[in-house]
Motif scaffolding. Structure first.
Motif, short mmCIF file in Angstrom:
data_model
loop_
_atom_site.label_atom_id
_atom_site.label_comp_id
_atom_site.label_asym_id
_atom_site.label_seq_id
_atom_site.Cartn_x
_atom_site.Cartn_y
_atom_site.Cartn_z
N ARG A 1 -72.71 31.85 33.24
CA ARG A 1 -71.63 30.85 33.14
C ARG A 1 -70.37 31.33 33.86
NH1 ARG A 1 -73.75 30.59 27.94
NH2 ARG A 1 -72.05 31.86 27.09
N ALA A 2 -70.04 32.60 33.70
CA ALA A 2 -68.85 33.14 34.35
C ALA A 2 -68.99 33.12 35.86
CB ALA A 2 -68.56 34.56 33.85
N MET A 3 -70.16 33.51 36.38
CA MET A 3 -70.38 33.50 37.84
C MET A 3 -70.34 32.08 38.38
SD MET A 3 -70.40 36.44 39.17
CE MET A 3 -70.79 35.79 40.78
N ALA A 4 -70.96 31.13 37.67
CA ALA A 4 -70.94 29.73 38.12
C ALA A 4 -69.50 29.22 38.19
CB ALA A 4 -71.79 28.86 37.20
N ALA A 5 -68.70 29.52 37.17
CA ALA A 5 -67.30 29.09 37.16
C ALA A 5 -66.52 29.75 38.29
CB ALA A 5 -66.66 29.40 35.81
N LEU A 6 -66.78 31.03 38.56
CA LEU A 6 -66.10 31.73 39.64
C LEU A 6 -66.44 31.10 40.99
CD1 LEU A 6 -64.34 34.20 40.49
CD2 LEU A 6 -66.48 35.45 40.77
N ILE A 7 -67.71 30.78 41.20
CA ILE A 7 -68.13 30.17 42.47
C ILE A 7 -67.50 28.79 42.64
CG2 ILE A 7 -70.14 29.19 43.68
CD1 ILE A 7 -71.69 31.70 42.60
N VAL A 8 -67.48 28.00 41.59
CA VAL A 8 -66.88 26.67 41.67
C VAL A 8 -65.39 26.78 41.98
CG1 VAL A 8 -66.27 24.63 40.29
CG2 VAL A 8 -68.62 25.52 40.24
N ARG A 9 -64.71 27.74 41.36
CA ARG A 9 -63.27 27.91 41.58
C ARG A 9 -62.96 28.51 42.95
NH1 ARG A 9 -60.80 31.97 37.85
NH2 ARG A 9 -60.46 33.30 39.63
N PHE A 10 -63.71 29.55 43.34
CA PHE A 10 -63.45 30.29 44.58
C PHE A 10 -63.99 29.56 45.81
CE2 PHE A 10 -64.72 33.93 47.42
CZ PHE A 10 -63.43 34.32 47.76
N ARG A 11 -65.08 28.80 45.64
CA ARG A 11 -65.73 28.06 46.72
C ARG A 11 -65.97 28.93 47.94
NH1 ARG A 11 -66.34 23.13 45.16
NH2 ARG A 11 -66.76 22.21 47.16
N PRO A 12 -66.78 29.99 47.78
CA PRO A 12 -67.02 30.90 48.90
C PRO A 12 -67.77 30.23 50.04
CG PRO A 12 -68.50 31.39 47.09
CD PRO A 12 -67.54 30.35 46.60
N THR A 13 -67.46 30.67 51.24
CA THR A 13 -68.19 30.23 52.42
C THR A 13 -69.52 30.96 52.49
OG1 THR A 13 -66.04 30.06 53.51
CG2 THR A 13 -67.98 29.90 54.91
N ILE A 14 -69.50 32.25 52.13
CA ILE A 14 -70.68 33.11 52.12
C ILE A 14 -70.72 33.87 50.80
CG2 ILE A 14 -71.85 35.05 53.23
CD1 ILE A 14 -70.22 34.33 55.79
N THR A 15 -71.88 33.92 50.17
CA THR A 15 -72.07 34.75 48.99
C THR A 15 -73.29 35.62 49.21
OG1 THR A 15 -71.13 33.06 47.53
CG2 THR A 15 -72.44 34.80 46.49
N ILE A 16 -73.11 36.90 48.96
CA ILE A 16 -74.22 37.86 49.07
C ILE A 16 -74.44 38.47 47.69
CG2 ILE A 16 -75.03 39.99 50.13
CD1 ILE A 16 -73.30 39.18 52.56
N TRP A 17 -75.66 38.33 47.21
CA TRP A 17 -76.07 38.86 45.91
C TRP A 17 -76.89 40.11 46.13
CZ3 TRP A 17 -74.82 36.13 41.39
CH2 TRP A 17 -74.27 34.86 41.58
N PHE A 18 -76.36 41.27 45.76
CA PHE A 18 -77.11 42.51 45.90
C PHE A 18 -78.06 42.71 44.73
CE2 PHE A 18 -73.64 43.79 48.84
CZ PHE A 18 -74.44 44.12 49.92
N HIS A 19 -79.30 42.98 45.08
CA HIS A 19 -80.37 43.29 44.12
C HIS A 19 -81.02 44.60 44.56
CE1 HIS A 19 -80.60 39.36 42.01
NE2 HIS A 19 -80.16 38.87 43.16
N GLN A 20 -82.03 45.02 43.85
CA GLN A 20 -82.85 46.19 44.18
C GLN A 20 -84.25 45.94 43.64
OE1 GLN A 20 -80.05 49.26 42.55
NE2 GLN A 20 -81.16 50.52 44.02
N PRO A 21 -85.24 46.65 44.05
CA PRO A 21 -85.35 47.74 44.99
C PRO A 21 -86.29 47.45 46.16
CG PRO A 21 -86.93 48.12 43.26
CD PRO A 21 -86.33 46.73 43.07
N VAL A 22 -86.35 46.24 46.67
CA VAL A 22 -87.37 45.85 47.65
C VAL A 22 -87.07 46.32 49.07
CG1 VAL A 22 -88.67 43.89 48.59
CG2 VAL A 22 -87.99 43.89 46.19
N GLY A 23 -85.79 46.38 49.47
CA GLY A 23 -85.44 46.81 50.81
C GLY A 23 -85.61 45.73 51.87
N VAL A 24 -85.13 44.51 51.58
CA VAL A 24 -85.18 43.40 52.54
C VAL A 24 -83.95 42.51 52.35
CG1 VAL A 24 -87.71 43.30 52.56
CG2 VAL A 24 -86.45 41.76 51.08
N VAL A 25 -83.64 41.75 53.38
CA VAL A 25 -82.69 40.65 53.24
C VAL A 25 -83.54 39.41 53.05
CG1 VAL A 25 -80.89 39.30 54.39
CG2 VAL A 25 -80.93 41.80 54.64
#
Length: 176
Positions: A82-106
């Motif tokens: 809920r907090a991330m959704a609200a932040l995205i709606v408020r900030f309206r990013p042009t690009i968002t990158i979500w870092f995960h692990q451990p696969v080693g791919v984009v």
């Protein structure tokens, strides 16, 4: 702080760069507590904290509590989501990158393919399409904010200083 986790830990957003940039880039350093390699990358980008001022698109239940891919009881059932959704709606990013692990791919996440390809090349990791999960943050943002591009970067299990440096340079390159 833009929210708290289910355990009451603060969710922190940091601001970097010009207050009105041509591209607003949101970097999510840690989305799962056991995948923290993106945090040093995000922190390396930050200049100062932001001033105070699993997602609903095609959500479907997956797994059971405790499973790695558990989607929660309902769409946006977790306070972090809920907090991330609200932040995205408020900030309206042009690009968002979500870092995960451990696969080693984009992940070819459905954002701007050329942007995903460029980031993968600069990072030195392959670009591959990973499985689509209903209610993913990337799919939600790409549908909510037409013209924006959200994608996942699966860092490898071990992230050394060279990869962290390439990631920071790749992110700076995306700033335009």
């Amino acid at each position: 702080m833009f929210g708290t986790s289910v355990t009451g830990r603060p969710l922190i957003a940091l601001w970097s760069g010009h207050p009105h940039p041509p591209r607003r880039i949101l970097v999510v350093g840690v989305i799962h507590g056991d995948e923290a390699a993106g945090l040093p990358i995000a922190l390396a980008l930050s200049d100062h904290p932001v001033l105070p001022s699993n997602f609903p698109y095609h959500w479907a239940p997956i797994g059971h509590p405790g499973d790695q891919q558990y989607s929660g009881a309902t769409s946006l059932s977790e306070p972090e989501s809920r907090a991330m959704a609200a932040l995205i709606v408020r900030f309206r990013p042009t690009i968002t990158i979500w870092f995960h692990q451990p696969v080693g791919v984009v992940d070819e996440s459905g954002g701007a393919f050329a942007l995903e390809r460029r980031f993968a090349d600069l990072l030195g990791e392959p670009l591959r399409r990973l499985p689509r999960y209903p209610g993913s943050a990337e799919t939600w943002q790409n549908n909510l904010l037409p013209g924006s591009s959200a994608f996942a970067v699966e860092l490898p299990h071990h992230v050394g200083s060279a990869l962290r440096s390439r990631a920071v340079l790749a992110l700076r390159d995306l700033e335009g």
